[in-house]
Design a protein around this motif. Structure first.
Motif, PDB file in Angstrom:
ATOM      1  N   ARG A   1     -16.330   1.735   2.221  1.00 59.21           N
ATOM      2  CA  ARG A   1     -15.193   0.996   1.673  1.00 59.21           C
ATOM      3  C   ARG A   1     -15.494   0.309   0.444  1.00 59.21           C
ATOM      4  O   ARG A   1     -16.317  -0.237   0.026  1.00 59.21           O
ATOM      5  CB  ARG A   1     -15.131   0.121   2.808  1.00 59.21           C
ATOM      6  CG  ARG A   1     -14.554   0.553   4.134  1.00 59.21           C
ATOM      7  CD  ARG A   1     -14.441  -0.222   5.333  1.00 59.21           C
ATOM      8  NE  ARG A   1     -13.959  -1.531   4.915  1.00 59.21           N
ATOM      9  CZ  ARG A   1     -14.239  -2.601   5.755  1.00 59.21           C
ATOM     10  NH1 ARG A   1     -14.931  -2.511   6.920  1.00 59.21           N
ATOM     11  NH2 ARG A   1     -13.756  -3.687   5.691  1.00 59.21           N
ATOM     12  N   PRO A   2     -14.053  -0.039  -0.321  1.00 61.14           N
ATOM     13  CA  PRO A   2     -14.166  -0.767  -1.694  1.00 61.14           C
ATOM     14  C   PRO A   2     -14.590  -1.921  -1.585  1.00 61.14           C
ATOM     15  O   PRO A   2     -15.281  -2.331  -2.457  1.00 61.14           O
ATOM     16  CB  PRO A   2     -12.419  -0.715  -2.136  1.00 61.14           C
ATOM     17  CG  PRO A   2     -12.123   0.400  -1.153  1.00 61.14           C
ATOM     18  CD  PRO A   2     -12.764   0.313  -0.045  1.00 61.14           C
ATOM     19  N   ASP A   3     -14.563  -2.862  -0.381  1.00 54.56           N
ATOM     20  CA  ASP A   3     -15.234  -4.022  -0.546  1.00 54.56           C
ATOM     21  C   ASP A   3     -16.782  -4.179   0.037  1.00 54.56           C
ATOM     22  O   ASP A   3     -17.191  -5.380  -0.055  1.00 54.56           O
ATOM     23  CB  ASP A   3     -14.498  -5.117   0.497  1.00 54.56           C
ATOM     24  CG  ASP A   3     -14.448  -4.293   2.030  1.00 54.56           C
ATOM     25  OD1 ASP A   3     -14.465  -3.311   2.119  1.00 54.56           O
ATOM     26  OD2 ASP A   3     -14.320  -5.178   2.737  1.00 54.56           O
ATOM     27  N   ARG A   4     -17.303  -3.104   0.344  1.00 57.87           N
ATOM     28  CA  ARG A   4     -18.789  -2.967   0.513  1.00 57.87           C
ATOM     29  C   ARG A   4     -19.653  -2.628  -0.610  1.00 57.87           C
ATOM     30  O   ARG A   4     -20.815  -2.566  -0.327  1.00 57.87           O
ATOM     31  CB  ARG A   4     -19.008  -2.004   1.683  1.00 57.87           C
ATOM     32  CG  ARG A   4     -18.252  -2.517   2.724  1.00 57.87           C
ATOM     33  CD  ARG A   4     -18.546  -3.878   3.409  1.00 57.87           C
ATOM     34  NE  ARG A   4     -17.967  -4.616   4.598  1.00 57.87           N
ATOM     35  CZ  ARG A   4     -18.118  -4.114   5.901  1.00 57.87           C
ATOM     36  NH1 ARG A   4     -19.214  -3.506   6.300  1.00 57.87           N
ATOM     37  NH2 ARG A   4     -17.359  -4.522   6.772  1.00 57.87           N
TER      38      ARG A   4
ATOM     39  N   ALA B   1     -12.058   6.909   8.188  1.00 59.06           N
ATOM     40  CA  ALA B   1     -12.635   5.931   7.080  1.00 59.06           C
ATOM     41  C   ALA B   1     -11.925   5.847   6.013  1.00 59.06           C
ATOM     42  O   ALA B   1     -11.428   4.825   5.495  1.00 59.06           O
ATOM     43  CB  ALA B   1     -13.944   6.440   6.905  1.00 59.06           C
ATOM     44  N   ALA B   2     -11.094   7.239   5.609  1.00 61.38           N
ATOM     45  CA  ALA B   2     -10.332   7.046   4.444  1.00 61.38           C
ATOM     46  C   ALA B   2      -8.983   6.519   4.540  1.00 61.38           C
ATOM     47  O   ALA B   2      -8.492   5.729   3.869  1.00 61.38           O
ATOM     48  CB  ALA B   2     -10.431   8.465   3.818  1.00 61.38           C
ATOM     49  N   ASP B   3      -8.384   7.020   5.695  1.00 59.71           N
ATOM     50  CA  ASP B   3      -6.752   6.944   5.960  1.00 59.71           C
ATOM     51  C   ASP B   3      -6.728   5.488   6.155  1.00 59.71           C
ATOM     52  O   ASP B   3      -5.978   4.763   6.004  1.00 59.71           O
ATOM     53  CB  ASP B   3      -6.255   7.871   6.587  1.00 59.71           C
ATOM     54  CG  ASP B   3      -6.281   9.057   6.158  1.00 59.71           C
ATOM     55  OD1 ASP B   3      -6.405   9.220   5.076  1.00 59.71           O
ATOM     56  OD2 ASP B   3      -6.118  10.186   7.028  1.00 59.71           O
ATOM     57  N   PHE B   4      -7.395   5.047   7.307  1.00 60.32           N
ATOM     58  CA  PHE B   4      -7.579   3.654   7.989  1.00 60.32           C
ATOM     59  C   PHE B   4      -8.171   2.621   7.100  1.00 60.32           C
ATOM     60  O   PHE B   4      -7.614   1.397   6.724  1.00 60.32           O
ATOM     61  CB  PHE B   4      -7.996   3.668   9.171  1.00 60.32           C
ATOM     62  CG  PHE B   4      -7.683   2.270  10.022  1.00 60.32           C
ATOM     63  CD1 PHE B   4      -6.413   1.813  10.303  1.00 60.32           C
ATOM     64  CD2 PHE B   4      -8.785   1.459  10.195  1.00 60.32           C
ATOM     65  CE1 PHE B   4      -6.368   0.658  11.040  1.00 60.32           C
ATOM     66  CE2 PHE B   4      -8.473   0.323  10.714  1.00 60.32           C
ATOM     67  CZ  PHE B   4      -7.514  -0.433  11.243  1.00 60.32           C
TER      68      PHE B   4
END
Length: 357
Positions: free
Chosen positions: A271-274, A221-224
């Motif tokens: 995620r930043p876009d969520r 989740a973090a790296d990809f």
């Protein structure tokens, strides 16, 4: 292709379907190059199997495996022209002159080098030299192509162009490819499926949408997915939704990953876009609504295709948010109070493994 290969054991195993590309996205070049060299037969195989079309090729030499390796470590022969470089693998395999000439002309045209065929490697631009090295590989039509960080050391414009060239050739020639790269954009634009590596461990393999929306662990989740990570404690799990108590005292919800249980430490990934943002007209309330995070704006940058906002929570942790460029920037200055929120389905809570801080 399946390869639990020591020193990559115990379980680095994967398959590439005919005409498809599996992109291995990793963070250690040496490990990926070691894997590629082992598959190609340039390093000894200490375990596992290498299957091509159902046949075990593990005991074959490098020249017998039908595997082509493309790597920035390989260079053109300086004393040969481009045509001679491309013809070299066919001559080494005993092809007759007429067959070599026909195949070389076809491959030069395919890679856009027919006008540079008689030039020496020293006279080529970096992009042309890259095409020539690829042509030297494609000319003998190996069933499987191994691409070891193929765009390394290229300028961004050349990298973008040659990525498109490789994608076009893959479609036109129905190439079967295993791509190893550190660049997520390479993996997303070329890979039909992507395997995420952490060192020598394969964390997850799947379609890009699967890795973004259903990561197998916090590291994926973090790296990809560039997800924000927050540490908390699980208060309850109901209908696969976890209520998570964060260090700053707020309670938020997220999908519960397998193995998550009440009173367990967890890593929440979002995620930043969520993340939805609300900027109250007044000061932030002392008792925010449950499910929201009070925060203050730290920095704002317009990136062209999105707006990047960085917020600081009450406990000092920071969260990155991405919003569409149409969002108004009027009155948004560092220090502005905000409320952050998301639907539970857009976040995932994993059992804490110590991989995040």
């Amino acid at each position: 292709m399946c390869a639990p290969l020591d020193p990559f054991a115990p379980a680095l195993s994967f398959a590439v379907q005919r005409g498809m590309c599996l992109a291995l996205l990793g963070n250690r070049v040496s490990d990926m190059s070691c894997l590629m060299d082992t598959l190609a037969g340039h390093l000894p195989r200490l375990g596992g199997e290498i299957l091509i079309d159902g046949q075990d090729r593990s005991m074959d030499t490098a020249g017998q495996r039908g595997i082509g390796l493309f790597s920035p470590r390989d260079h053109l022969f300086a004393h040969m022209t481009v045509r001679q470089n491309v013809a070299f693998p066919l001559g080494a395999r005993g092809y007759d002159r007429s067959s070599i000439a026909a195949r070389v002309n076809e491959t030069l045209a395919l890679t856009g080098l027919d006008g540079r065929a008689e030039h020496a490697p020293q006279a080529l631009e970096p992009q042309e030299a890259w095409r020539a090295r690829l042509a030297r590989l494609l000319v003998f039509a190996p069933p499987v192509l191994l691409l070891d960080d193929p765009f390394a050391k290229l300028e961004p414009d050349d990298r973008s162009t040659l990525r498109q060239v490789l994608a076009r050739l893959a479609r036109a020639q129905n190439l079967t490819m295993l791509l190893a790269t550190r660049d997520r954009e390479d993996a997303l634009l070329l890979g039909d499926r992507i395997g995420v590596l952490s060192g020598r461990t394969l964390l997850q393999t799947g379609r890009p949408v699967d890795l973004f929306d259903n990561p197998a662990c916090a590291a994926v989740a973090a790296d990809f997915g560039d997800a924000n990570t927050l540490t908390g404690r699980v208060g309850a799990v109901e209908d696969d939704v976890a209520r998570v108590h964060l260090a700053n005292g707020c309670v938020v919800e997220a999908r519960a990953a397998e193995g998550l249980a009440p009173d367990m430490l967890c890593t929440l990934c979002i995620r930043p876009d969520r993340i939805a943002t609300l900027f109250p007209s007044g000061r932030a309330t002392a008792d925010p609504e449950e499910g929201t995070l009070p925060a203050s704006l730290v920095a704002l940058h317009h990136m062209g295709d999105h707006i990047r906002l960085r917020f600081r929570l009450g406990d000092g942790q920071e969260i990155l948010v991405r919003r569409p460029p149409a969002q108004s920037l009027t009155g948004l200055e560092p220090g502005r109070p905000a409320q952050l929120a998301w639907p539970p389905v857009h976040a995932v809570a994993f059992p804490f493994r110590g991989e995040m801080s």
